[in-house]
Design a protein around this motif. Structure first.
Motif, PDB file in Angstrom:
ATOM      1  N   GLN A  64       0.843  -1.199   0.000  1.00  0.00           N
ATOM      2  CA  GLN A  64       0.000   0.000   0.000  1.00  0.00           C
ATOM      3  C   GLN A  64       0.879   1.250   0.000  1.00  0.00           C
ATOM      4  OE1 GLN A  64      -2.665   0.239   3.353  1.00  0.00           O
ATOM      5  NE2 GLN A  64      -4.070   1.608   2.288  1.00  0.00           N
ATOM      6  N   ALA A  65       1.968   1.207   0.755  1.00  0.00           N
ATOM      7  CA  ALA A  65       2.888   2.345   0.786  1.00  0.00           C
ATOM      8  C   ALA A  65       3.532   2.557  -0.585  1.00  0.00           C
ATOM      9  CB  ALA A  65       3.965   2.115   1.841  1.00  0.00           C
ATOM     10  N   ILE A  66       3.922   1.470  -1.246  1.00  0.00           N
ATOM     11  CA  ILE A  66       4.513   1.575  -2.585  1.00  0.00           C
ATOM     12  C   ILE A  66       3.495   2.150  -3.568  1.00  0.00           C
ATOM     13  CG2 ILE A  66       5.371   0.217  -4.541  1.00  0.00           C
ATOM     14  CD1 ILE A  66       6.720  -1.618  -2.468  1.00  0.00           C
ATOM     15  N   ASP A  67       2.265   1.681  -3.479  1.00  0.00           N
ATOM     16  CA  ASP A  67       1.210   2.209  -4.364  1.00  0.00           C
ATOM     17  C   ASP A  67       0.989   3.698  -4.106  1.00  0.00           C
ATOM     18  OD1 ASP A  67       0.903  -0.333  -5.382  1.00  0.00           O
ATOM     19  OD2 ASP A  67      -0.880  -0.807  -4.180  1.00  0.00           O
ATOM     20  N   PHE A  68       1.034   4.079  -2.835  1.00  0.00           N
ATOM     21  CA  PHE A  68       0.842   5.492  -2.475  1.00  0.00           C
ATOM     22  C   PHE A  68       1.952   6.354  -3.072  1.00  0.00           C
ATOM     23  CE2 PHE A  68       1.921   9.021   0.373  1.00  0.00           C
ATOM     24  CZ  PHE A  68       0.729   9.720   0.385  1.00  0.00           C
ATOM     25  N   LEU A  69       3.199   5.913  -2.938  1.00  0.00           N
ATOM     26  CA  LEU A  69       4.314   6.685  -3.484  1.00  0.00           C
ATOM     27  C   LEU A  69       4.272   6.716  -5.013  1.00  0.00           C
ATOM     28  CD1 LEU A  69       7.191   5.511  -1.125  1.00  0.00           C
ATOM     29  CD2 LEU A  69       5.999   7.713  -1.104  1.00  0.00           C
ATOM     30  N   THR A  70       3.844   5.625  -5.627  1.00  0.00           N
ATOM     31  CA  THR A  70       3.688   5.605  -7.082  1.00  0.00           C
ATOM     32  C   THR A  70       2.648   6.627  -7.521  1.00  0.00           C
ATOM     33  OG1 THR A  70       4.287   3.258  -7.170  1.00  0.00           O
ATOM     34  CG2 THR A  70       3.113   4.161  -9.072  1.00  0.00           C
ATOM     35  N   ALA A  71       1.519   6.656  -6.807  1.00  0.00           N
ATOM     36  CA  ALA A  71       0.463   7.622  -7.133  1.00  0.00           C
ATOM     37  C   ALA A  71       0.944   9.053  -6.907  1.00  0.00           C
ATOM     38  CB  ALA A  71      -0.771   7.342  -6.280  1.00  0.00           C
ATOM     39  N   THR A  72       1.771   9.251  -5.891  1.00  0.00           N
ATOM     40  CA  THR A  72       2.319  10.580  -5.615  1.00  0.00           C
ATOM     41  C   THR A  72       3.199  11.036  -6.775  1.00  0.00           C
ATOM     42  OG1 THR A  72       2.260  10.192  -3.225  1.00  0.00           O
ATOM     43  CG2 THR A  72       3.742  11.918  -4.005  1.00  0.00           C
ATOM     44  N   GLY A  73       4.006  10.121  -7.308  1.00  0.00           N
ATOM     45  CA  GLY A  73       4.819  10.456  -8.463  1.00  0.00           C
ATOM     46  C   GLY A  73       3.994  10.777  -9.690  1.00  0.00           C
ATOM     47  N   HIS A  74       2.939  10.010  -9.909  1.00  0.00           N
ATOM     48  CA  HIS A  74       2.081  10.253 -11.064  1.00  0.00           C
ATOM     49  C   HIS A  74       1.349  11.592 -10.959  1.00  0.00           C
ATOM     50  CE1 HIS A  74       1.796   5.661 -12.043  1.00  0.00           C
ATOM     51  NE2 HIS A  74       2.918   6.210 -12.474  1.00  0.00           N
ATOM     52  N   ARG A  75       1.067  12.038  -9.728  1.00  0.00           N
ATOM     53  CA  ARG A  75       0.333  13.293  -9.537  1.00  0.00           C
ATOM     54  C   ARG A  75       1.238  14.508  -9.686  1.00  0.00           C
ATOM     55  NH1 ARG A  75      -2.510  16.642 -10.229  1.00  0.00           N
ATOM     56  NH2 ARG A  75      -4.514  17.219  -9.331  1.00  0.00           N
ATOM     57  N   THR A  76       2.551  14.283  -9.649  1.00  0.00           N
ATOM     58  CA  THR A  76       3.504  15.385  -9.739  1.00  0.00           C
ATOM     59  C   THR A  76       3.663  15.829 -11.190  1.00  0.00           C
ATOM     60  OG1 THR A  76       4.700  14.633  -7.779  1.00  0.00           O
ATOM     61  CG2 THR A  76       5.897  16.055  -9.313  1.00  0.00           C
ATOM     62  N   THR A  77       3.610  17.152 -11.402  1.00  0.00           N
ATOM     63  CA  THR A  77       3.806  17.735 -12.725  1.00  0.00           C
ATOM     64  C   THR A  77       4.773  18.907 -12.593  1.00  0.00           C
ATOM     65  OG1 THR A  77       2.031  19.381 -12.553  1.00  0.00           O
ATOM     66  CG2 THR A  77       1.410  17.163 -13.279  1.00  0.00           C
ATOM     67  N   ASP A  78       5.028  19.608 -13.715  1.00  0.00           N
ATOM     68  CA  ASP A  78       5.890  20.780 -13.632  1.00  0.00           C
ATOM     69  C   ASP A  78       5.196  21.951 -12.959  1.00  0.00           C
ATOM     70  OD1 ASP A  78       4.057  21.248 -15.633  1.00  0.00           O
ATOM     71  OD2 ASP A  78       5.500  22.010 -17.089  1.00  0.00           O
ATOM     72  N   ARG A  79       3.907  21.816 -12.661  1.00  0.00           N
ATOM     73  CA  ARG A  79       3.159  22.871 -11.980  1.00  0.00           C
ATOM     74  C   ARG A  79       2.696  22.460 -10.574  1.00  0.00           C
ATOM     75  NH1 ARG A  79       1.194  26.723 -15.840  1.00  0.00           N
ATOM     76  NH2 ARG A  79      -0.581  27.276 -14.539  1.00  0.00           N
ATOM     77  N   ARG A  80       2.955  21.226 -10.202  1.00  0.00           N
ATOM     78  CA  ARG A  80       2.528  20.758  -8.880  1.00  0.00           C
ATOM     79  C   ARG A  80       3.478  19.666  -8.401  1.00  0.00           C
ATOM     80  NH1 ARG A  80      -3.445  18.699  -7.019  1.00  0.00           N
ATOM     81  NH2 ARG A  80      -2.831  17.261  -5.368  1.00  0.00           N
ATOM     82  N   GLN A  81       4.016  19.842  -7.190  1.00  0.00           N
ATOM     83  CA  GLN A  81       4.976  18.894  -6.646  1.00  0.00           C
ATOM     84  C   GLN A  81       4.343  18.153  -5.469  1.00  0.00           C
ATOM     85  OE1 GLN A  81       7.095  16.968  -5.734  1.00  0.00           O
ATOM     86  NE2 GLN A  81       8.767  17.092  -7.181  1.00  0.00           N
ATOM     87  N   GLU A  82       3.764  16.980  -5.777  1.00  0.00           N
ATOM     88  CA  GLU A  82       3.052  16.219  -4.745  1.00  0.00           C
ATOM     89  C   GLU A  82       4.008  15.692  -3.672  1.00  0.00           C
ATOM     90  OE1 GLU A  82      -0.935  14.768  -3.613  1.00  0.00           O
ATOM     91  OE2 GLU A  82      -0.160  16.274  -5.006  1.00  0.00           O
ATOM     92  N   PHE A  83       5.257  15.424  -4.045  1.00  0.00           N
ATOM     93  CA  PHE A  83       6.221  14.959  -3.046  1.00  0.00           C
ATOM     94  C   PHE A  83       6.567  16.065  -2.052  1.00  0.00           C
ATOM     95  CE2 PHE A  83       7.138  11.369  -5.947  1.00  0.00           C
ATOM     96  CZ  PHE A  83       7.107  10.340  -5.018  1.00  0.00           C
ATOM     97  N   VAL A  84       6.611  17.320  -2.514  1.00  0.00           N
ATOM     98  CA  VAL A  84       6.822  18.438  -1.586  1.00  0.00           C
ATOM     99  C   VAL A  84       5.652  18.525  -0.614  1.00  0.00           C
ATOM    100  CG1 VAL A  84       7.001  20.939  -1.378  1.00  0.00           C
ATOM    101  CG2 VAL A  84       8.316  19.752  -3.130  1.00  0.00           C
ATOM    102  N   LEU A  85       4.433  18.359  -1.138  1.00  0.00           N
ATOM    103  CA  LEU A  85       3.255  18.361  -0.262  1.00  0.00           C
ATOM    104  C   LEU A  85       3.358  17.261   0.792  1.00  0.00           C
ATOM    105  CD1 LEU A  85       0.204  18.922  -2.661  1.00  0.00           C
ATOM    106  CD2 LEU A  85       1.146  20.514  -0.996  1.00  0.00           C
ATOM    107  N   LEU A  86       3.781  16.077   0.369  1.00  0.00           N
ATOM    108  CA  LEU A  86       3.911  14.962   1.300  1.00  0.00           C
ATOM    109  C   LEU A  86       4.945  15.289   2.375  1.00  0.00           C
ATOM    110  CD1 LEU A  86       3.313  12.073   2.187  1.00  0.00           C
ATOM    111  CD2 LEU A  86       5.000  11.285   0.493  1.00  0.00           C
TER     112      LEU A  86
END
Length: 301
Positions: A64-86
């Protein structure tokens, strides 16, 4: 003395298996040429294994943690940094700031940069308007930049950015127009002034994996009202910080743990018709004003 139970040898063997794996993984980094990388990786492995063992993490939870981090990477774009939010909502961003900006007597405290800083913001003159049409109540921001001895810092660069009254940064809106962000330079006495917007509370983006995490842990995505600053000057430590609005109900529950007492400032509301410092005609609108004096620490050797 309590007699050993039949399970004790099994527990001991289990601990030996786990200890042996940890030693093996740590040893695999022993020949890392970069001493700092070796220190970081062995520290990370040690704490990661300690966490897994402490909570007895299940295979399903690890997946589940791996899936969460994968989804976080997919949500990241050049206009939004989901890993920074995390990083922000886990307090890791603020703690990293704390570690790297040790308390220096008299220096302005640092806090998180957040996910919406953009390089190459437009330059404005002293007294200019960084809002650039973004909706919100005008706010006159002024202050000085000095070193910790009180000497004025002329020519310091100030990057400033903020959300509008709808709780959105320019990069969250359609199109490429920059608004609610700019940079300017201090005058010969270290002074600066500009027009921005009176800060208002807003939620961090919560339509992705980080928002789902906050929802599942019964946490609010709301940030206390704030205005971002980045101050740079030769020979002095770069400062990234915010100022927060005195009296804001969210000061004690900021979603990214960015509030520090010294950064809470009084934004004085000005009634309609109050003359502005630069004679600007606000056409019958109310406005606010705030003073923020910045003191920069010496650059580390």
């Amino acid at each position: 003395m309590t007699a050993p139970t039949p399970a004790d040898p099994d527990r001991q063997r289990q601990r030996q298996i786990e200890d042996e794996l940890l030693r093996t993984v740590l040893a695999s980094f022993e020949n890392t040429p970069d001493a700092r990388l070796r220190e970081v990786m062995q520290g990370l492995v040690g704490h990661l294994h300690a966490f897994i063992r402490e909570v007895r993490l299940t295979e399903a939870e690890w997946q589940q943690a791996i899936d969460f981090l994968t989804a976080t990477g997919h949500r990241t774009t050049d206009r939004r940094q989901e890993f920074v939010l995390l990083s922000d909502v886990l307090g890791a961003s603020t703690q990293t700031i704390n570690v790297n900006h040790e308390a220096t007597a008299g220096a302005t405290e640092a806090t998180v940069v957040g996910p919406f800083f953009v390089e190459g913001s437009p330059e404005i003159a002293l007294g200019g308007d960084m809002a650039a049409g973004a909706p919100g109540e005008p706010c006159w921001v002024e202050g000085t930049v000095t070193d910790t001895e009180g000497n004025p810092v002329s020519g310091a660069r100030l990057d400033v950015w903020e959300a509008d009254e709808d709780g959105l940064y320019d990069v969250q809106r359609d199109g490429d127009q920059l608004a609610g962000r700019a940079h300017l330079h201090t005058d010969d006495q270290g002074g600066y002034a500009f027009w921005g917007l009176t800060p208002t509370p807003y939620p961090i983006p919560h339509d992705g994996p980080v928002g789902e995490l906050l929802d599942k842990t019964a946490r609010s995505p709301l940030r206390a009202s704030h205005l971002h600053f980045k101050a740079t000057a030769p020979g002095l430590r770069t400062l990234v910080t915010h100022i927060f609005v005195e009296g804001d109900d969210l000061l004690g529950s900021d979603a990214v743990f960015g509030v520090k007492e010294s950064l809470i400032k009084r934004f004085e509301r000005q009634p309609v018709g109050t003359p502005t410092p630069d004679g600007r005609d606000l056409s019958g609108r109310s406005w606010s004003r705030v003073r923020f004096d910045i003191r920069l620490a010496p650059q580390r050797a």
